[in-house]
Design an enzyme around this catalytic site. Structure first.
Site, PDB file in Angstrom:
ATOM      1  N   ASP A 178       0.960  -1.112  -0.031  1.00  0.00           N
ATOM      2  CA  ASP A 178       0.015  -0.134  -0.003  1.00  0.00           C
ATOM      3  C   ASP A 178       1.046   1.347   0.065  1.00  0.00           C
ATOM      4  O   ASP A 178       1.410   1.608   1.174  1.00  0.00           O
ATOM      5  CB  ASP A 178      -0.922   0.046   1.410  1.00  0.00           C
ATOM      6  N   GLU A 204      -1.061  -1.613  -4.460  1.00  0.00           N
ATOM      7  CA  GLU A 204      -2.122  -0.940  -5.022  1.00  0.00           C
ATOM      8  C   GLU A 204      -2.095   0.278  -6.063  1.00  0.00           C
ATOM      9  O   GLU A 204      -0.892   1.159  -5.698  1.00  0.00           O
ATOM     10  CB  GLU A 204      -2.770  -0.283  -3.761  1.00  0.00           C
ATOM     11  N   ASP A 221      -2.693   0.546   7.029  1.00  0.00           N
ATOM     12  CA  ASP A 221      -1.834   0.464   5.815  1.00  0.00           C
ATOM     13  C   ASP A 221      -1.246  -0.794   5.756  1.00  0.00           C
ATOM     14  O   ASP A 221      -1.117  -1.292   4.523  1.00  0.00           O
ATOM     15  CB  ASP A 221      -0.649   1.785   5.847  1.00  0.00           C
TER      16      ASP A 221
END
Length: 166
Positions: free
Chosen positions: A10, A71, A144
């Site tokens: 992420d 991501e 996260d």
């Protein structure tokens, strides 16, 4: 019995989430590690990116993932934040490529839909979905790190027929 380790990322400049999951045919997926690479707010951007570079190299050297799931960048309203996240993503892609790891990218919508069936799932729903999928007692914090694990799980689920995963 085949297995693969997926490193989920992420991306972020201030906080970059990571998580490694081991997927083994016909067995429960297992989290190997998860956490964040946090860089101090008032540190120059070049130094923050170097910290992400060094930390990610260390994570890869310690965990030996087979693939990387990142991501994709989603611009909301703050373009300045988006640009720095894009720079962090660039570092992640560079490190993965230097390690000859295949790179896969998924949008936040794809990740949310894959894990929860709902594209507008909130952070708590995502954390709970990750906890359930990995059969963990507690949710992964911070979010996260859970988001990074969600990216890894999404990739495994998107390619499960290829790997005969549950």
């Amino acid at each position: 019995m085949s297995s693969k380790k997926i490193l989920g990322i992420d991306p972020g400049t201030g906080i970059c989430g990571f998580g490694v999951v081991n997927f083994t045919t016909h067995k429960q997926p297992r989290m190997i590690t998860a956490g964040v690479i946090a860089t101090p707010a008032h540190t120059p951007l070049a130094d923050r990116l170097l910290d992400i570079f060094d930390s990610l190299n260390q994570i890869i050297d310690e965990t030996h993932p087979d693939e990387v799931s990142i991501e994709k960048l989603f611009f909301n309203q703050n373009i300045t934040t988006g640009i720095s996240v894009a720079e962090a993503r660039g570092v992640v892609i560079l490190v993965a490529r230097q390690h000859n790891l295949p790179i896969y990218e998924y949008t936040p919508l794809q990740i949310k839909q894959t894990l929860t069936g709902y594209g507008k799932a909130d952070k708590k729903q995502m954390q709970e979905s990750v906890r359930q999928y990995l059969n963990m007692r507690d949710i992964v914090k911070p979010d996260d790190a859970a988001d990074a694990l969600a990216a890894a799980i999404t990739h495994a689920l998107m390619t499960r027929a290829q790997y005969d995963l549950k």
